[in-house]
Each structure stands twice: as C-alpha cells, then as structure tokens.
Design an enzyme around this catalytic site. Sequence first.
Site, PDB file in Angstrom:
ATOM      1  N   LYS A 126       0.839  -1.200   0.000  1.00 36.00           N
ATOM      2  CA  LYS A 126       0.000   0.000   0.000  1.00 36.00           C
ATOM      3  C   LYS A 126       0.874   1.251   0.000  1.00 36.00           C
ATOM      4  O   LYS A 126       1.942   1.279   0.627  1.00 36.00           O
ATOM      5  CB  LYS A 126      -0.909  -0.035   1.232  1.00 36.00           C
ATOM      6  CG  LYS A 126      -1.972   1.042   1.289  1.00 36.00           C
ATOM      7  CD  LYS A 126      -2.878   0.801   2.503  1.00 36.00           C
ATOM      8  CE  LYS A 126      -3.971   1.844   2.612  1.00 36.00           C
ATOM      9  NZ  LYS A 126      -4.881   1.554   3.744  1.00 36.00           N
ATOM     10  N   SER A 178      -9.466   1.598   2.369  1.00 33.50           N
ATOM     11  CA  SER A 178      -8.470   2.445   1.747  1.00 33.50           C
ATOM     12  C   SER A 178      -7.342   1.681   1.052  1.00 33.50           C
ATOM     13  O   SER A 178      -6.541   2.266   0.333  1.00 33.50           O
ATOM     14  CB  SER A 178      -7.862   3.391   2.786  1.00 33.50           C
ATOM     15  OG  SER A 178      -7.214   2.671   3.825  1.00 33.50           O
ATOM     16  N   ILE A 225      -8.290   0.455   9.399  1.00 35.73           N
ATOM     17  CA  ILE A 225      -8.736   1.140  10.606  1.00 35.73           C
ATOM     18  C   ILE A 225     -10.255   1.073  10.780  1.00 35.73           C
ATOM     19  O   ILE A 225     -10.761   1.288  11.861  1.00 35.73           O
ATOM     20  CB  ILE A 225      -8.255   2.610  10.651  1.00 35.73           C
ATOM     21  CG1 ILE A 225      -8.389   3.172  12.076  1.00 35.73           C
ATOM     22  CG2 ILE A 225      -9.008   3.478   9.642  1.00 35.73           C
ATOM     23  CD1 ILE A 225      -7.744   4.505  12.288  1.00 35.73           C
ATOM     24  N   GLY A 284     -12.048  -1.217   8.259  1.00 33.72           N
ATOM     25  CA  GLY A 284     -12.409  -2.113   7.159  1.00 33.72           C
ATOM     26  C   GLY A 284     -11.543  -1.965   5.943  1.00 33.72           C
ATOM     27  O   GLY A 284     -11.827  -2.532   4.882  1.00 33.72           O
ATOM     28  N   SER A 285     -10.438  -1.228   6.053  1.00 35.13           N
ATOM     29  CA  SER A 285      -9.661  -0.820   4.877  1.00 35.13           C
ATOM     30  C   SER A 285      -8.890  -1.940   4.189  1.00 35.13           C
ATOM     31  O   SER A 285      -8.401  -1.753   3.079  1.00 35.13           O
ATOM     32  CB  SER A 285      -8.685   0.302   5.245  1.00 35.13           C
ATOM     33  OG  SER A 285      -9.390   1.450   5.633  1.00 35.13           O
TER      34      SER A 285
END
Length: 590
Positions: free
Chosen positions: A150, A225, A246, A248-249
Amino acid sequence: MGMFNLQQIYPDINTDWRLALTATLCVGGAIILIKKSINNRKIQKKILKALQRRDKSFHDAQQAVQQFKKTNPDFQGSSIVSLSLPDLTGKLKDGSLEPDAVLYAFMEKALQVNDKLNCNTEILMGAVEQLKNIDTHKNGLLYGVPISIKENLGYKGHDSTCGVLCKLEQPAVMDSVVVAVLKRQGAVPFVKTNVPQGLLNYDCSNPIYGQTKNPCNLQKTCGGSSGGEGALIGGGGSILGLGTDIAGSVRIPAAFCGICGLKPTSNRISLRGASSCARGQKSVLSSIGPLARDVESLALFMQALLCDDMFTLDPTVPPIPFNRKVYESSEPLRIGYFETDDYFQPSPSMVRAFRETKDLLEKAGHTLVPFKLPRVFNTVYDMIVKGILADEGATLLKHLEGGHIDPTLGPQIAPYRLPKFVKKFLSVILKPIFPRMSAALNSLCGVRSISELWEQHAKVEDYIHEVGAEWRRLNLDVLLYPMLGPAYNFFFCGKLTSVLSNTGLFNLLNFPAGAVTVSTVTEEDEEQLKQYKGCFGDMWDKLFVKAVEGGVGLPVAVQCVSLPWQDEVCLRFMREVEQLTANNKHTRRH
C-alpha cells in the site's frame, strides 16, 4: 466660529472615498486571485512531478521487462503469474524458477492490470537491485516472491503520500519495519498501490493519482483504503500484498474485489514506518494486514512476518511467532453468529451469502450459537466516530489544506468543517426525524477536554471487556458475520460512512477479522434489493440501495472474527469457510 465642514473644502470627498475603496477592493481581490493562481500552479506542478515519477517508473519497468524477454526468449510470464503461492514458493526453492523471471512476470502483469484499473502509484525499481543479493535470503519463507505494498507503507527513497499533497516530495529515509522484514524473508516489494485522499475513506481516489477501478466491473469502485491492493491482486497483478485497516480498509477491498484479506490484532504486525493522516488516535486501532487470492497465502504471509526480525526491529510488538499448529487444526469450532447489528441492515446478497455459509458450517459438524453485540447505535457514535474524530477531524483537515478535495471525499468531510454550534444545533433539530444523522453530527463535535477523552477511552475498554465476557460465557471460538458488499457504484463511499459499523466494530474491539469471498450477486438478490428498507428507512438506507444496485455477478464475502491475539484461530476459521465453499461449488457443478 462656524462648524468645520470638510465637504465644503473637499466637495468631491465622497466620490474620492468611494473610488479609493473600490480601488482597494479591486487590488485586494486581484492579489487574492493572483495568490490563488500561483498556489494552483504550485499544486499542479507538484502533482505533475509525482505523475512524471510514476510514469518514469512504469517506463523503466517496461524497458526492464522487454530487455529480460530479449535475453530469455522462452520466458512465459503468464504461466508464472497463474501459479498458487505454495507452487510458486516451491518452484523458487527447488530452482525450477528463478527470482528474476518471477519478478519480471509480475512486473509485466502489474503494468497490464494498471492500464485497466489505475491501481499502481509507482513500480519500485529497487526490486531489480534487490535481486543481485537475493540468494543471501534463500532460506526465507518468501524467497523470490514479489510483493505489492500500500502506498502509505514506507519504502526507502519513495514517497508515502496517503493521497495528500502535503506529503509529496518527502521520501522515506528508511524502510518501514514490514518492508525490512519482508526483504529479510527473501520477498521482493516491487510496486506501491493507490489509496483514497487522507486514507480515512473506503473509496480509492485522490487528486494526485486519480480513481482506481474494480477488476470485476470497471463501473464499480474497488473499495478502500487499501483499494489499489485489492484491485491489483484481484486483477492478477500481484500474488501477495500488504494494506492497513482502521475501519475495514483491508476487508472492504478484499470483499469488493473477490479476494481474501485479514485485519490482524493491532500491533501483531509493526506499524512503524506506516504513514497516516490521523496518527495519535488511540480509540479505534489500525492494523497492518495481508491481502491475497486465498487464505493459505495469508497464513504464509503472517508466518513470514511474525519472526525474530520483526520483534528485534520493533520491540513494542509482542514476540509471538505464528502458531502453525493452531492454524492447521481441524477440531470442530463453536461459532457465534449474528446477521445484523440492528444498526446497518445487510444487502440481500450479504444475507444470502451469510446464511449459506452458516448452513455449510453446521453441516460440517461445527456448533453455531446466536450472538449479539450490545448497544451498537451508541457504540458507533460515542466510541467509533467520536474516537477517530475526537479532534473534530482537525488533523485530517490539516493534511488536506492547500489542495483540491477529491469528489469521493468531499461529502464525507463537509460536516467536519461546520462550526461546532451549527453541528450542535442541527443535531437537536434532526433528532426526531433523522436520529442517525443527529447522533453523527453530535459525535463530530469531538471531545471537549482531556478528561472527556480519558472517559471516552475508559468506555472503549469497558465495552471490549463486556463483549469479551459474553464471548466467554457462550464459550465461543470464533464469530461469523456478514461482510459489506457488493462493490459500490462510484461516488457513494463518502456519502455512506454509516455502513462502517459492519467493519469498524472489530477495530474498536481489536478483534482479528478477515474477509473471505464465498459467492456472487444473483438476479434474485438484485430483485430483492428493490424491497430493501434498512433498519431506519432513512436517507442513508435509501442511498445504500443506489450504491450497490447493478451488482449481478459481483463477489460477496463473509467476515470471520476471533479474540485478540488469536489471529491463527481467525485464519483457521477463514480456511474452513473457504474450503467448505469450494467443496460446495464443486458438488453443485457435478
């Protein structure tokens, strides 16, 4: 003596005063416009430089792939990227595949996937340099395996922007702990993937790199995210990836893109070197977690990371190695379950997937026990929203200053900017007719003092212990729960933060939680969606229908949950769900 009359001496004073005022306003306005224009040019220049760096990395990667193909005419990248992780690691270990061939195969595929989905922010050409010494890590569990990361995870010499302008041109001075550990395990981080602006959003678009699309349907979002990870892995351009979660990211992109994702217990994997736009917030904890095509890959990833190197580089991480025996256990499980939290009503496809999974588990000999999380409405607003935005969103808003707001984020942050007295007033007015919006606005007022923040932290602790006590009373091993889905149409995520009770509750509790894809949306699901009312029948429930409509054929997942520090139990449960689902599909086909 007569009164002194300025107008008699200066008969044109009124006219002169008006002209002077007009001139001053014009000059002032012109200065503001000039400053704004200069600022916009600076912003565009910064963005252009970032895009040039990205495009150069793509070009360099493409050139490296072509050069490798010239010197290796028998190279077949497609046969490499289609391998499962166990097969890939096996071939790398026995020497039937070389790390350079594997890297260039995934590099080529990642570029192809990016052309369709816009999921990559940069190809890490340091991966090519890393190959020169890769054989010194031949005993590593992930020897020669290319890894996507990420965008906010630190990689030396490269930006971790979180999709915000103020973090551009601030390259990391050292690798994040997870990247350093991966390299020591022989893995090859080779690409950074896209994120939403500021990270605190579950879409995947920002003013620097743009919108990422869903590999299952280009008219849908990939979620966020960690959306770039979900898209790239779902599209076949990476076999393993790392995201952060944080609310569901990791799980949302995994579910939207038809793969698997795990949110481990917070700090089971070191967060050191991960960039954030809300650092210091302690009520709702973030986790670094893996995404992959299957659960076995997640387990191998966790095993590789939970090693002495991790515990040495970050002594705050509890030195708990991965327990393979627990993960591989086949003992029957005692499984708690609940279909709705009475705050967010799952979509018809979510409900069907959940019920089908529950039935498969019961038929396989597991014990299913009804379970309920207490007071979800109050918990969402008093603990989750007020916890993440205890500062009224000021930290996030500060990171957004001086640049454009992405249209996917705009509706979400609009109420953050309202004066506190306006939020309080609207909260009172809306309470009888729109209780959720009323509670949201009240929570967005944040905390008034340090003592109130401590009180809020104490409430979170008490809630965790209350849920844990009920879990122990029922003697549960794990919990089954629906997973948000299917993937949304564009521009709805920022308008629908209300649905995040579905995933955010497990961040609040710090319970490990994973998403496993088990089904796809059917025509019948789509028809039933027309009758969806939700738990409140309010504007947000109606908006949810518009967000998920047109989802036939899209993946649907379930959530598997365990107690803190029992990540292996969570993965073992995920593997059971995955295997039962696969066996059921095979039986139906035959």
